[in-house]
Design a protein around this motif. Structure first.
Motif, short mmCIF file in Angstrom:
data_model
loop_
_atom_site.label_atom_id
_atom_site.label_comp_id
_atom_site.label_asym_id
_atom_site.label_seq_id
_atom_site.Cartn_x
_atom_site.Cartn_y
_atom_site.Cartn_z
N GLY A 137 0.58 -1.16 -0.01
CA GLY A 137 0.12 0.17 -0.13
C GLY A 137 0.86 1.51 0.06
O GLY A 137 0.57 2.27 -1.10
N GLY A 138 1.79 1.39 0.85
CA GLY A 138 2.72 2.17 0.56
C GLY A 138 3.66 3.02 -0.58
O GLY A 138 3.23 3.62 -1.02
N GLN A 139 4.23 1.84 -0.95
CA GLN A 139 4.39 2.03 -2.64
C GLN A 139 3.66 2.57 -3.79
O GLN A 139 4.21 3.09 -4.76
CB GLN A 139 5.44 0.78 -2.63
CG GLN A 139 6.72 0.39 -1.48
CD GLN A 139 7.07 -1.05 -1.83
OE1 GLN A 139 6.88 -2.18 -2.89
NE2 GLN A 139 8.50 -1.10 -1.81
N ARG A 140 2.45 1.42 -3.44
CA ARG A 140 1.54 1.77 -4.53
C ARG A 140 0.74 3.91 -4.52
O ARG A 140 0.74 4.59 -4.92
CB ARG A 140 0.16 1.23 -3.73
CG ARG A 140 0.08 -0.16 -4.82
CD ARG A 140 -1.41 -0.16 -5.28
NE ARG A 140 -2.44 -0.09 -4.13
CZ ARG A 140 -1.65 -1.95 -2.82
NH1 ARG A 140 -1.66 -2.38 -3.69
NH2 ARG A 140 -3.27 -2.02 -1.77
N GLN A 141 0.90 4.12 -2.73
CA GLN A 141 0.91 5.31 -2.97
C GLN A 141 2.45 6.71 -3.65
O GLN A 141 1.87 7.08 -3.96
CB GLN A 141 1.08 6.24 -0.88
CG GLN A 141 0.18 7.20 -0.92
CD GLN A 141 -0.76 7.75 -1.47
OE1 GLN A 141 -2.18 6.83 -1.60
NE2 GLN A 141 -0.82 8.89 -1.58
N MET A 142 3.00 5.90 -3.51
CA MET A 142 4.91 6.43 -4.16
C MET A 142 4.65 6.89 -5.17
O MET A 142 4.50 7.96 -5.64
CB MET A 142 5.65 5.33 -3.50
CG MET A 142 6.03 6.40 -2.39
SD MET A 142 7.66 4.81 -1.96
CE MET A 142 7.77 4.98 0.15
N GLU A 160 -6.08 11.50 1.62
CA GLU A 160 -5.91 10.86 3.23
C GLU A 160 -4.70 10.13 2.60
O GLU A 160 -4.48 8.43 2.02
CB GLU A 160 -6.91 9.52 2.92
CG GLU A 160 -8.04 10.60 3.33
CD GLU A 160 -7.81 10.79 4.66
OE1 GLU A 160 -7.65 11.03 5.53
OE2 GLU A 160 -9.36 11.14 5.18
N PRO A 161 -2.81 10.71 2.12
CA PRO A 161 -2.25 9.71 1.33
C PRO A 161 -1.60 8.92 2.35
O PRO A 161 -0.68 8.28 1.98
CB PRO A 161 -1.71 11.16 1.23
CG PRO A 161 -1.62 11.66 2.04
CD PRO A 161 -2.76 11.74 2.25
N SER A 162 -1.90 8.58 3.85
CA SER A 162 -1.68 7.77 4.63
C SER A 162 -2.72 6.83 5.29
O SER A 162 -2.57 6.12 6.04
CB SER A 162 -1.14 8.72 6.18
OG SER A 162 -2.24 8.50 7.09
N ALA A 163 -3.74 6.82 4.30
CA ALA A 163 -5.32 6.19 4.97
C ALA A 163 -4.79 4.44 4.34
O ALA A 163 -3.97 4.07 3.64
CB ALA A 163 -6.08 6.55 3.82
#
Length: 234
Positions: A137-142, A160-163
């Motif tokens: 999830g974190g890498q997809r956000q990146m 909501e970038p940290s959701a």
């Protein structure tokens, strides 16, 4: 003149009012953070700025140009990028292909921007040939943020970038937000982890009922006992 000015904006979906007079101003050097309870109009504000819902009153200007109710494909060339909370990557495309898609409006050489994005998000360089849907999830956000940066925006909107991210990835994303801002991109973000986000915000906006309840620096809002009690859990 601010990079972004939102003045007394009203709007909603299908005639149902959600925004009832939102005001905010963001400079290129700012990190603005929007917080507030569920249903306050936080994400709706970002969508109104990015032309994803009808603005029925008020004004939205970008670099002094009125942009209320402009379609997103007209806003991106003006320097606006938006990262929605969900469905923000092309899962069947590689990381590299996702980033290239972010530069669809450009006709110049994008190699320097690709280098910048890979420098900003080091984990993506090693995974550039991997499908985005296979990432954490974190890498997809990146990937989503990196793709938004490929159009070389003046202002980046983040919903909501940290959701749903672990505390470690949340802090990584927040550190990246600060670094992107230092590189010359204004930031306006909605964030559920309000306390952590306000720690690094130059401007904070507390929305309730579709309008501003409190506006100040991140530090001012954190130090305001009423804000802390009503909106930050005491």
């Amino acid at each position: 003149m601010s990079l972004l000015e939102v003045k007394d904006v009203h709007g909603g979906y299908g005639g149902a009012p959600i925004l009832n007079g939102v005001n905010m101003a963001i400079e290129r050097e700012d990190i603005g953070v929007i917080v507030g309870p569920n249903g306050a109009g936080k994400s709706t504000t970002l969508k109104a700025i990015f032309g994803l819902l009808e603005v029925t009153g008020g004004s939205i200007t970008l670099d002094g140009q009125e942009v209320a109710n402009q379609l997103p494909d007209k806003l991106v060339p003006l320097g606006l990028s938006f990262v929605p909370q969900e469905f923000n990557v092309f899962t069947e495309m590689s990381v590299h292909e996702n980033l290239e898609m972010g530069a669809y409006i450009r006709e110049d050489d994008i190699s320097d921007t690709l280098d910048y994005v890979y420098e900003m998000f080091p984990p993506l360089k090693d995974k550039r040939k991997q499908k985005a849907g296979e990432l954490s999830g974190g890498q997809r956000q990146m990937v989503a943020m990196g793709r938004a940066l490929m159009s070389q925006p003046k202002l980046l909107l983040l919903d909501e970038p940290s959701a749903g991210l672990s505390p470690r990835y949340m802090m990584e994303i927040f550190e990246t937000v600060v670094n992107v801002n230092k590189s010359g991109v204004g930031i306006l973000m909605v964030e559920q982890n309000a306390r952590q986000a306000l720690e690094f915000a130059s401007k904070g906006f507390v929305l309730a009922g579709g309008k501003n309840r409190y506006t100040g620096t991140g530090r001012e809002l954190l130090d305001d006992p009423e804000v802390a009690q009503s909106f930050l859990g005491g």
